[in-house]
Design an enzyme around this catalytic site. Structure first.
Site, PDB file in Angstrom:
ATOM      1  N   ARG A   1       0.858  -1.191   0.000  1.00  0.00           N
ATOM      2  CA  ARG A   1       0.000   0.000   0.000  1.00  0.00           C
ATOM      3  C   ARG A   1       0.881   1.223   0.000  1.00  0.00           C
ATOM      4  NH1 ARG A   1      -4.549   0.094   4.528  1.00  0.00           N
ATOM      5  NH2 ARG A   1      -2.748   0.463   5.853  1.00  0.00           N
TER       6      ARG A   1
ATOM      7  N   ASP B   1       5.145  -6.602   9.386  1.00  0.00           N
ATOM      8  CA  ASP B   1       6.237  -6.264  10.305  1.00  0.00           C
ATOM      9  C   ASP B   1       6.273  -7.210  11.499  1.00  0.00           C
ATOM     10  OD1 ASP B   1       7.259  -4.223   8.815  1.00  0.00           O
ATOM     11  OD2 ASP B   1       6.188  -2.636   9.878  1.00  0.00           O
TER      12      ASP B   1
ATOM     13  N   ASP C   1       0.780  -3.845  12.258  1.00  0.00           N
ATOM     14  CA  ASP C   1       1.231  -4.167  10.899  1.00  0.00           C
ATOM     15  C   ASP C   1       1.609  -5.654  10.843  1.00  0.00           C
ATOM     16  OD1 ASP C   1       3.048  -4.621   8.658  1.00  0.00           O
ATOM     17  OD2 ASP C   1       2.896  -2.462   8.358  1.00  0.00           O
TER      18      ASP C   1
ATOM     19  N   THR D   1      -1.462   7.441  -0.145  1.00  0.00           N
ATOM     20  CA  THR D   1      -2.769   7.322  -0.818  1.00  0.00           C
ATOM     21  C   THR D   1      -3.539   6.088  -0.358  1.00  0.00           C
ATOM     22  OG1 THR D   1      -1.857   5.984  -2.596  1.00  0.00           O
ATOM     23  CG2 THR D   1      -1.792   8.365  -2.893  1.00  0.00           C
TER      24      THR D   1
HETATM   25  C1  PRP Z   1      -0.862  -5.048   4.433  1.00  0.00           C
HETATM   26  C2  PRP Z   1      -1.654  -6.338   4.491  1.00  0.00           C
HETATM   27  C3  PRP Z   1      -2.499  -6.256   3.267  1.00  0.00           C
HETATM   28  C4  PRP Z   1      -2.790  -4.786   3.167  1.00  0.00           C
HETATM   29  C5  PRP Z   1      -4.180  -4.546   3.669  1.00  0.00           C
HETATM   30  O1  PRP Z   1       0.182  -5.123   3.553  1.00  0.00           O
HETATM   31  O2  PRP Z   1      -0.846  -7.484   4.534  1.00  0.00           O
HETATM   32  O3  PRP Z   1      -1.867  -6.726   2.085  1.00  0.00           O
HETATM   33  O4  PRP Z   1      -1.851  -4.104   4.011  1.00  0.00           O
HETATM   34  O5  PRP Z   1      -4.540  -3.229   3.484  1.00  0.00           O
HETATM   35  P1  PRP Z   1      -5.684  -2.793   2.457  1.00  0.00           P
HETATM   36  O6  PRP Z   1      -6.822  -3.748   2.657  1.00  0.00           O
HETATM   37  O7  PRP Z   1      -5.999  -1.401   2.876  1.00  0.00           O
HETATM   38  O8  PRP Z   1      -5.112  -2.867   1.067  1.00  0.00           O
HETATM   39  P2  PRP Z   1       1.291  -3.971   3.409  1.00  0.00           P
HETATM   40  O9  PRP Z   1       0.907  -3.004   2.352  1.00  0.00           O
HETATM   41  O10 PRP Z   1       1.568  -3.403   4.769  1.00  0.00           O
HETATM   42  O11 PRP Z   1       2.531  -4.761   2.836  1.00  0.00           O
HETATM   43  P3  PRP Z   1       3.454  -5.883   3.560  1.00  0.00           P
HETATM   44  O12 PRP Z   1       2.600  -7.127   3.727  1.00  0.00           O
HETATM   45  O13 PRP Z   1       4.543  -6.083   2.562  1.00  0.00           O
HETATM   46  O14 PRP Z   1       3.916  -5.342   4.878  1.00  0.00           O
HETATM   47  N1  URA Z   2      -2.204  -3.708   7.085  1.00  0.00           N
HETATM   48  C1  URA Z   2      -1.812  -4.211   8.267  1.00  0.00           C
HETATM   49  O1  URA Z   2      -0.827  -4.964   8.353  1.00  0.00           O
HETATM   50  N2  URA Z   2      -2.517  -3.859   9.360  1.00  0.00           N
HETATM   51  C2  URA Z   2      -3.574  -3.050   9.308  1.00  0.00           C
HETATM   52  O2  URA Z   2      -4.194  -2.797  10.356  1.00  0.00           O
HETATM   53  C3  URA Z   2      -3.976  -2.540   8.056  1.00  0.00           C
HETATM   54  C4  URA Z   2      -3.261  -2.891   6.947  1.00  0.00           C
END
Ligand code: PRP
Ligand code: URA
Length: 209
Positions: free
Chosen positions: A104, A203, A200, A108
């Site tokens: 994400r 993380d 997160d 935005t």
């Molecule tokens: C997180 C999570 C989803 C997304 C959810 O990923 O694992 O993929 O956010 O958010 P949304 O429903 O608003 O799209 P992130 O973008 O943090 O990437 P990562 O898994 O690489 O940390």
């Molecule tokens: N992605 C995450 O990992 N946690 C949240 O709460 C939202 C998006």
């Protein structure tokens, strides 16, 4: 009619409560994500077709059932979806595994695709898209759109924690996709984090923060 199910089995609720705790460390967090994925897999595979076979037990002939050999695929959304793969494979070890990379944009909140590698015969497989978090729903909606573009016809989404907005967005964008999540939370905050959520997920699984 597609399924939208909050799988609130006591074991799932208990394990998600442990996940939410800020004091839960990386190893325990990773183990819990895998265990919850296995429990959700049990529910999401409830409608797999079976066929009758005859098996000789030590005392008699049994007419019994086995899976009818439907081809399955797992597609974790990178990164956090990776944490769910082992738990799923514990129950469906013959599934092929594709990967789709989405992150994400932190300003935005729009999803950005950076990688996609799926099994060649994805159009013949029942596909389980995996991501612990369904927040705005942008990542799941886009990932599933990309997977459909590459030919997949039968898709289920499995997540751990959803926000109402994400669940609604995913169901509206892909009404043919069955959705299984372990908890439906209250809302999103201004940064797009699920409240109360668990922080997160990527993380916490990979220890990057
Ligand atoms: C997180 C999570 C989803 C997304 C959810 O990923 O694992 O993929 O956010 O958010 P949304 O429903 O608003 O799209 P992130 O973008 O943090 O990437 P990562 O898994 O690489 O940390
Ligand atoms: N992605 C995450 O990992 N946690 C949240 O709460 C939202 C998006």
């Amino acid at each position: 009619m597609s399924v939208v199910e909050i799988v609130d089995h006591p074991l799932i609720q208990h394990k998600i409560s442990l996940l939410r705790d800020r004091n839960t460390g990386t190893k325990e967090f990773r183990d819990l994500v895998s265990e919850i994925a296995m429990l959700l897999c049990y529910e999401a595979t409830r409608d797999l077709p079976t066929e009758e076979v005859e098996v000789e037990t030590p005392v008699a002939l049994a007419r019994t059932k086995v899976l009818a050999g439907r081809k399955l695929a797992l597609v974790p959304i990178l990164r956090a979806g990776l944490g769910m793969v082992d738990g799923m494979l514990n129950l469906i070890p013959a599934a092929k595994v594709g990967h789709i990379g989405m992150y994400r944009n932190e300003e935005t909140l729009e999803p950005v695709e950076y990688y996609c590698k799926l099994p060649n015969d994805i159009n013949e497989r029942e596909v389980f898209v995996l991501d612990p978090m369904l927040a705005t729903g942008g990542s799941a909606c886009d990932a599933i759109g990309q997977i459909k573009k590459r030919g997949a016809k039968h898709i289920k989404f499995i997540g751990l924690v959803a926000a109402p907005q994400g669940l609604k967005a995913l169901h509206e964008a892909h009404p043919d996709v069955d959705i299984y999540v372990g908890a439906l939370d209250e809302k999103l905050n201004d940064n797009g984090y699920i409240i109360p959520g668990l922080g997160d997920a990527g993380d916490r699984i990979f220890g990057t923060k």
